[in-house]
Design an enzyme around this catalytic site. Structure first.
Site, PDB file in Angstrom:
ATOM      1  N   SER A 299     -13.178  13.786 -24.914  1.00 59.09           N
ATOM      2  CA  SER A 299     -13.877  15.040 -24.625  1.00 59.09           C
ATOM      3  C   SER A 299     -14.891  15.377 -25.720  1.00 59.09           C
ATOM      4  O   SER A 299     -16.037  15.754 -25.437  1.00 59.09           O
ATOM      5  CB  SER A 299     -12.873  16.185 -24.487  1.00 59.09           C
ATOM      6  OG  SER A 299     -12.021  15.984 -23.389  1.00 59.09           O
TER       7      SER A 299
ATOM      8  N   ARG B 213     -15.681  13.995  -5.465  1.00 60.13           N
ATOM      9  CA  ARG B 213     -15.287  15.151  -6.275  1.00 60.13           C
ATOM     10  C   ARG B 213     -16.275  16.295  -6.042  1.00 60.13           C
ATOM     11  O   ARG B 213     -17.473  16.078  -5.849  1.00 60.13           O
ATOM     12  CB  ARG B 213     -15.196  14.758  -7.749  1.00 60.13           C
ATOM     13  CG  ARG B 213     -14.047  13.781  -7.980  1.00 60.13           C
ATOM     14  CD  ARG B 213     -13.995  13.217  -9.373  1.00 60.13           C
ATOM     15  NE  ARG B 213     -13.442  14.158 -10.325  1.00 60.13           N
ATOM     16  CZ  ARG B 213     -13.085  13.811 -11.562  1.00 60.13           C
ATOM     17  NH1 ARG B 213     -13.209  12.554 -11.969  1.00 60.13           N
ATOM     18  NH2 ARG B 213     -12.592  14.701 -12.389  1.00 60.13           N
TER      19      ARG B 213
ATOM     20  N   SER C 293     -14.443  23.190 -15.476  1.00 57.39           N
ATOM     21  CA  SER C 293     -15.229  23.677 -16.618  1.00 57.39           C
ATOM     22  C   SER C 293     -16.418  22.780 -16.910  1.00 57.39           C
ATOM     23  O   SER C 293     -17.332  23.176 -17.642  1.00 57.39           O
ATOM     24  CB  SER C 293     -14.335  23.767 -17.856  1.00 57.39           C
ATOM     25  OG  SER C 293     -13.872  22.477 -18.233  1.00 57.39           O
ATOM     26  N   GLN C 294     -16.435  21.574 -16.338  1.00 53.76           N
ATOM     27  CA  GLN C 294     -17.551  20.653 -16.570  1.00 53.76           C
ATOM     28  C   GLN C 294     -18.877  21.233 -16.069  1.00 53.76           C
ATOM     29  O   GLN C 294     -19.932  20.972 -16.644  1.00 53.76           O
ATOM     30  CB  GLN C 294     -17.275  19.308 -15.910  1.00 53.76           C
ATOM     31  CG  GLN C 294     -16.117  18.554 -16.551  1.00 53.76           C
ATOM     32  CD  GLN C 294     -15.648  17.374 -15.722  1.00 53.76           C
ATOM     33  OE1 GLN C 294     -16.031  17.221 -14.557  1.00 53.76           O
ATOM     34  NE2 GLN C 294     -14.805  16.540 -16.298  1.00 53.76           N
TER      35      GLN C 294
ATOM     36  N   ASP D  92      -4.701  17.128 -17.324  1.00 52.59           N
ATOM     37  CA  ASP D  92      -4.658  15.704 -17.683  1.00 52.59           C
ATOM     38  C   ASP D  92      -3.307  15.268 -18.245  1.00 52.59           C
ATOM     39  O   ASP D  92      -3.001  14.075 -18.251  1.00 52.59           O
ATOM     40  CB  ASP D  92      -5.761  15.377 -18.683  1.00 52.59           C
ATOM     41  CG  ASP D  92      -7.135  15.330 -18.028  1.00 52.59           C
ATOM     42  OD1 ASP D  92      -7.196  15.235 -16.779  1.00 52.59           O
ATOM     43  OD2 ASP D  92      -8.147  15.406 -18.740  1.00 52.59           O
TER      44      ASP D  92
ATOM     45  N   LYS E 232      -8.674  14.716  -9.201  1.00 48.09           N
ATOM     46  CA  LYS E 232      -8.897  13.858 -10.352  1.00 48.09           C
ATOM     47  C   LYS E 232      -9.173  12.436  -9.860  1.00 48.09           C
ATOM     48  O   LYS E 232      -9.526  12.215  -8.700  1.00 48.09           O
ATOM     49  CB  LYS E 232      -7.691  13.913 -11.292  1.00 48.09           C
ATOM     50  CG  LYS E 232      -7.505  15.272 -11.958  1.00 48.09           C
ATOM     51  CD  LYS E 232      -8.633  15.544 -12.941  1.00 48.09           C
ATOM     52  CE  LYS E 232      -8.415  16.799 -13.751  1.00 48.09           C
ATOM     53  NZ  LYS E 232      -9.461  16.986 -14.779  1.00 48.09           N
TER      54      LYS E 232
ATOM     55  N   LYS F 217     -10.578   3.218 -18.742  1.00 47.81           N
ATOM     56  CA  LYS F 217     -11.419   4.391 -18.520  1.00 47.81           C
ATOM     57  C   LYS F 217     -11.437   5.297 -19.738  1.00 47.81           C
ATOM     58  O   LYS F 217     -12.479   5.860 -20.082  1.00 47.81           O
ATOM     59  CB  LYS F 217     -10.930   5.154 -17.289  1.00 47.81           C
ATOM     60  CG  LYS F 217     -11.687   6.443 -17.015  1.00 47.81           C
ATOM     61  CD  LYS F 217     -11.228   7.089 -15.729  1.00 47.81           C
ATOM     62  CE  LYS F 217     -11.811   8.483 -15.564  1.00 47.81           C
ATOM     63  NZ  LYS F 217     -13.270   8.513 -15.505  1.00 47.81           N
TER      64      LYS F 217
END
Length: 436
Positions: free
Chosen positions: A22, A124, A169-170, A313, A340, A413
């Site tokens: 992050s 998404r 929140s992205q 997460d 997700k 990932k």
């Protein structure tokens, strides 16, 4: 595709946790939006971080990757040095952060930006941005296929933006990166209770480090963003990742002897919440400098309610620990787990049930009744989701019999060295089948 056979074995030793994905996303973007040269230390080249690096290069940033011990160092010259072409293609791979952070940023540049990707990224939700672009008369064109293929162009305008607080929140972070560079002042007004505030605190922290001023009025749920600002080049070291530490701290709570180093004790990372969750379940946390250990000398006890709204997460591995905690545990507010890399709500229930857990999905909650142990002797599936693969690995350490994990390579990932770390701690891993 790689299938791994994991034999039950206890983990023992110290793991130096990788840098926060992050924080790395945010620091790379801020450095690339600055004029001049920045150095970003302590980087792991996970798939998601590579997507952000390559994407910023498409906007015109120059990024040199240097080896520094087991980590990487990035030397970054900001995007403003080079003019980009009027059309660019950015491969977001499966990185939701890359895609959602970059869409507003793309409006800072002339011409069209086309975003492509793979996995579930194309499915998404993107309606928050689509609404903004349509209201401002900007191009927001999708291909209409399940795969991500999105083209945007035009310039965002400064002003008032209203957004629900229960979306990712992205979306807010993408605007926070972009709006300070516009000619006028802006406000982002949150219209509902704000979820994932921890991730937004990370964004504000990085913005401050790179010279950007944003004020969050908590009472009024408003981000106040002066315009005409500029990012300042800055050297930055990425802190350790609590999202990844959660797996090994959970292993400690389950009876493994693992110390996790490289963690910042006053971190703003939301996934630092794993420590509170483990304590709720009866674990004892010990912090010495940047080293954290978890243990449960008196056993684990459920009969608690865990709120997953701010920490989606780390819910799969938290559910694993709850499955071995006496009593009934409810994990609530899990709606966002469904969007997700996999439907983590159903996937967590499915995979833990295979191993012998007593776990149910009830609406948007997990209801878990603790069992004495996990049987194993099952073939689990990562669901092509890095966090599911790592959860199953930790589950193997408390299973009676072997576990096969299908599509285990998806850890790349976020944590490309996970299997090496797991084996170094004593995990017994062998390749079961290499598919096409």
């Amino acid at each position: 595709m790689t299938d791994l056979l994991i034999k039950p074995s206890k983990l023992s030793g110290t793991v130096n946790i990788p840098p926060s994905k992050s924080m790395a996303h945010r620091a790379i973007i801020a450095a690339c939006l600055a004029k001049g040269k920045s150095v970003i230390d302590n980087i792991d080249l996970s798939d998601d971080i590579i997507a952000t690096i390559e994407g910023m290069k498409a906007f015109g940033a120059e990024i040199e990757i240097l080896d520094v011990g087991t980590r990487k160092r990035l030397v970054i010259e900001g995007v403003w040095k080079n003019e980009t072409s009027e059309k660019r293609v950015i491969d977001a791979n499966e990185s939701g952060s890359t895609l959602r952070f970059f869409i507003p940023i793309a409006t800072l540049f002339e011409g069209e930006t086309r975003f492509v990707g793979r996995g579930k990224l194309g499915s998404r939700p993107m309606d928050t941005y689509e609404k903004i672009f349509n209201e401002q008369g900007l191009l927001f064109k999708t291909s209409g296929t399940p795969e991500l293929d999105l083209t945007v162009s035009g310039r965002l305008s400064a002003g008032r933006y209203e957004m629900a607080g229960n979306v990712s929140s992205q979306f807010i972070t993408g605007l926070l990166f972009t709006l300070p560079l516009l000619a006028g002042d802006s406000v982002i007004a949150i219209t509902t209770e704000l979820e994932s505030i921890g991730y937004l605190e990370l964004t504000l922290e990085v913005l401050r480090e790179f010279g950007i001023s944003v004020t969050f009025n908590e009472m009024e749920r408003r981000f106040e963003i002066p315009g005409n600002q500029s990012y300042h080049a800055h050297d930055y070291t990425v802190e350790g990742d609590y999202s990844q530490a959660a797996f090994f701290l959970s292993a400690g709570a389950l009876g493994n002897d693992v110390a996790v180093t490289g963690l910042k004790s006053d971190s703003n990372q939301g996934d630092k919440g794993i420590m509170g969750i483990l304590e709720q379940l009866g674990a004892e946390m010990k912090v010495e400098g940047d080293t954290v250990t978890a243990s449960a000398p008196n056993g684990l006890n459920g009969d608690v309610v865990i709120d997953g709204a701010q920490v989606p997460d780390i819910i799969p591995v938290s559910a694993l620990v709850a499955s071995l905690s006496a009593g009934e545990t409810r994990i609530i507010n899990l709606k966002r787990l469904r969007i997700k890399e996999s439907d983590r709500l159903e996937a967590t229930k499915e995979e833990l049930a295979k191993l012998g857990a007593d776990i149910r999905v009830v609406g948007e909650e997990l209801h878990i009744t603790g069992v004495p142990g996990l049987k194993g002797d099952a073939t689990g599936w990562s669901h092509k989701d890095h966090r599911m693969a790592m959860m199953l690995a930790i589950a193997s350490t408390v299973s009676e019999k072997d576990i096969v994990i299908k599509d285990a390579e998806y850890v790349s990932k976020s944590y490309p060295t996970f299997w090496q770390e797991f084996e170094a701690l004593g995990g017994q891993v062998s390749e079961w089948n290499l598919g096409k």
